[in-house]
Enzyme design. Structure first.
Site, short mmCIF file in Angstrom:
data_model
loop_
_atom_site.label_atom_id
_atom_site.label_comp_id
_atom_site.label_asym_id
_atom_site.label_seq_id
_atom_site.Cartn_x
_atom_site.Cartn_y
_atom_site.Cartn_z
N GLU A 20 16.55 62.56 -80.87
CA GLU A 20 15.54 62.44 -79.60
C GLU A 20 16.59 61.89 -78.12
OE1 GLU A 20 12.81 63.92 -79.08
OE2 GLU A 20 11.93 62.86 -80.44
N ALA A 115 1.30 64.70 -74.85
CA ALA A 115 1.16 63.76 -76.08
C ALA A 115 2.70 63.93 -76.71
CB ALA A 115 0.49 64.07 -77.31
N SER A 119 3.08 70.73 -74.98
CA SER A 119 2.15 71.76 -74.70
C SER A 119 2.58 72.52 -73.38
CB SER A 119 0.85 71.02 -74.33
OG SER A 119 0.95 70.01 -73.43
N SER A 120 3.49 72.01 -72.66
CA SER A 120 3.67 72.76 -71.45
C SER A 120 4.82 73.87 -71.98
CB SER A 120 4.21 71.98 -70.24
OG SER A 120 4.43 70.49 -70.72
N GLU A 152 10.76 75.09 -65.37
CA GLU A 152 10.35 73.84 -65.59
C GLU A 152 11.50 72.92 -64.70
OE1 GLU A 152 8.52 72.75 -68.96
OE2 GLU A 152 8.46 70.30 -68.68
N ASP A 164 12.61 71.90 -76.32
CA ASP A 164 10.96 72.05 -76.25
C ASP A 164 10.98 73.85 -76.19
OD1 ASP A 164 10.98 69.58 -76.37
OD2 ASP A 164 9.97 69.35 -74.28
N TYR A 213 11.99 59.47 -67.69
CA TYR A 213 13.04 60.20 -68.14
C TYR A 213 14.03 60.75 -67.28
CZ TYR A 213 13.97 64.78 -70.56
OH TYR A 213 14.66 65.90 -71.28
#
Ligand code: GLA
Length: 376
Positions: A20, A115, A119-120, A152, A164, A213
């Site tokens: 991570e 979350a 999802s994006s 993105e 992702d 971030y």
């Protein structure tokens, strides 16, 4: 181009098992595409107009090549945030010379939004696969993921890594996919036998995720600049061993040191995890997940009380092998590796105990490793 037919694309979310905040530090990541999807239903058009309806929001935009450049719809109104993702993909594809045809489409998602389950990225990859299906151009899935990442970072303005989009595009049934974000080599690895992956959504959402971030990224870059003075060959936090890193503790501001330490140690944890997965040592793998959580909480400082509570409860429950927050953090979800035979009981207990402790309802569900985005 294929016209006059309906196309349905399923594009999965992802959960990251280990690795991570290392994908922007040349590290190794171990994500799993999950069986929660963005579903895009589309009909190609003969012109270049793109009409997109977001069913979950009951909103609609119409864009074309010119308006995409300006981040507006065809009437000149600035695009709402949700529409920047598909528009950004069209922009990124066109900029790289791929034809993007007009389409009438609608999409919905059963991936919880914001979350930490990407999802994006699922929206981005779903639309890229849609335009690829309509136009028929060939493109490998790594390139497709990179073009979505560009959408993105350069169009939407979120400075994310590649993990992702990669996971949504390259998921493999029943497997995690190990990605080396430096060499861009990847390989599916089977999940530990007789285990279930359980996701627990804390229901906490943080609106400042992007600036936090970006701050963490900045700290990693500062750490590299300082390290270079002692170790000139260092290009990223991937290039330094733990003892070498610890040796320069005095030369770094405290919080830069703490944040970078997480990254250096997390990259090593993933190296160990690969061996444990290959040897079928799920207990050891789970231990690393707990360690990652502690590190994200105490060193990288991206957890929150609710995520800590979820992990603490999970650790106390029978059958739990490992648990940690997943994704960027600051809210969102935990990922739990649980003995298959105990998974249903685990889901019920985690839900109940979390509610007792926080008065919040978590959404807790078993998920399965699934294939990347595809035509349905
Ligand atoms: C977000 C980003 C990813 C990655 C994770 C943290 O999901 O989009 O690129 O950096 O956070 O591991």
């Amino acid at each position: 181009m294929e016209k006059n037919r309906s196309i349905r694309i399923l594009s999965p979310g992802r959960v990251n098992l280990l690795g991570e905040h290392v994908d922007y530090n040349d590290g190794l990541v171990l994500p799993v595409a999950i069986d929660r999807y963005v579903t895009v239903d589309a009909q190609p058009r003969i012109d270049r107009v793109i009409q997109i309806k977001a069913l979950d929001l009951n909103q609609y935009v119409q864009i074309d090549q010119k308006s995409i450049e300006n981040k507006t719809d065809t009437t000149g109104t600035p695009l709402p945030t949700w529409a920047l993702y598909p528009a950004g993909v069209a922009w990124s594809l066109m900029r790289s010379g791929y034809q993007v045809f007009g389409v009438d489409c609608e999409y919905s998602s059963n991936i919880p939004i914001g979350a930490g389950l990407s999802s994006s990225a699922a929206v981005e990859v779903g639309f890229a696969v849609l335009w690829q299906t309509i136009a028929g151009w060939t493109m490998d899935r790594l390139t497709l993921a990179q073009l979505c990442q560009k959408a993105e970072t350069e169009y939407v303005g979120v400075n994310c890594g590649l993990m992702d989009q990669f996971a949504c595009a390259n998921g493999v049934d029943g497997h995690a996919v190990l990605l080396d974000t430096r060499s861009l080599q990847y390989q599916p690895l089977p999940l530990p036998k007789n285990t279930a992956i359980v996701i627990a959504d804390s229901s906490i959402r943080r609106s400042l995720v992007n600036s936090d971030y970006n701050d963490r990224r900045q700290d990693c870059e500062s750490a590299v600049a300082i390290l270079k003075k002692s170790y000139p060959s260092v290009r990223s936090l991937r290039d330094i061993s733990i003892p070498e890193f610890l040796a320069i503790r005095q030369k770094m501001p405290g919080c830069v040191f703490k944040h970078a330490r997480h990254v250096v140690e997390e990259i090593e944890r993933v190296n160990q995890a690969i061996r444990f997965l290959e040897m079928g040592e799920s207990e050891q793998f789970g231990r690393l997940m707990y360690e990652t959580h502690v590190s994200l909480r105490d060193l990288y400082e991206v957890s929150c009380p609710e995520l800590d509570i979820l992990v603490d409860i999970a650790e106390s429950l029978k059958g739990c092998i490992g648990a940690r927050l997943t994704g960027a953090g600051f809210g969102g979800c935990t990922v739990n590796l649980v003995e298959q035979s105990r998974a249903d009981e685990f889901v019920g207990m985690l839900y109940e105990k979390y509610q007792q402790k926080t008065s919040r309802k978590a959404s807790v569900f078993i998920t399965h490793a699934s294939r990347g985005a595809h035509v349905y």
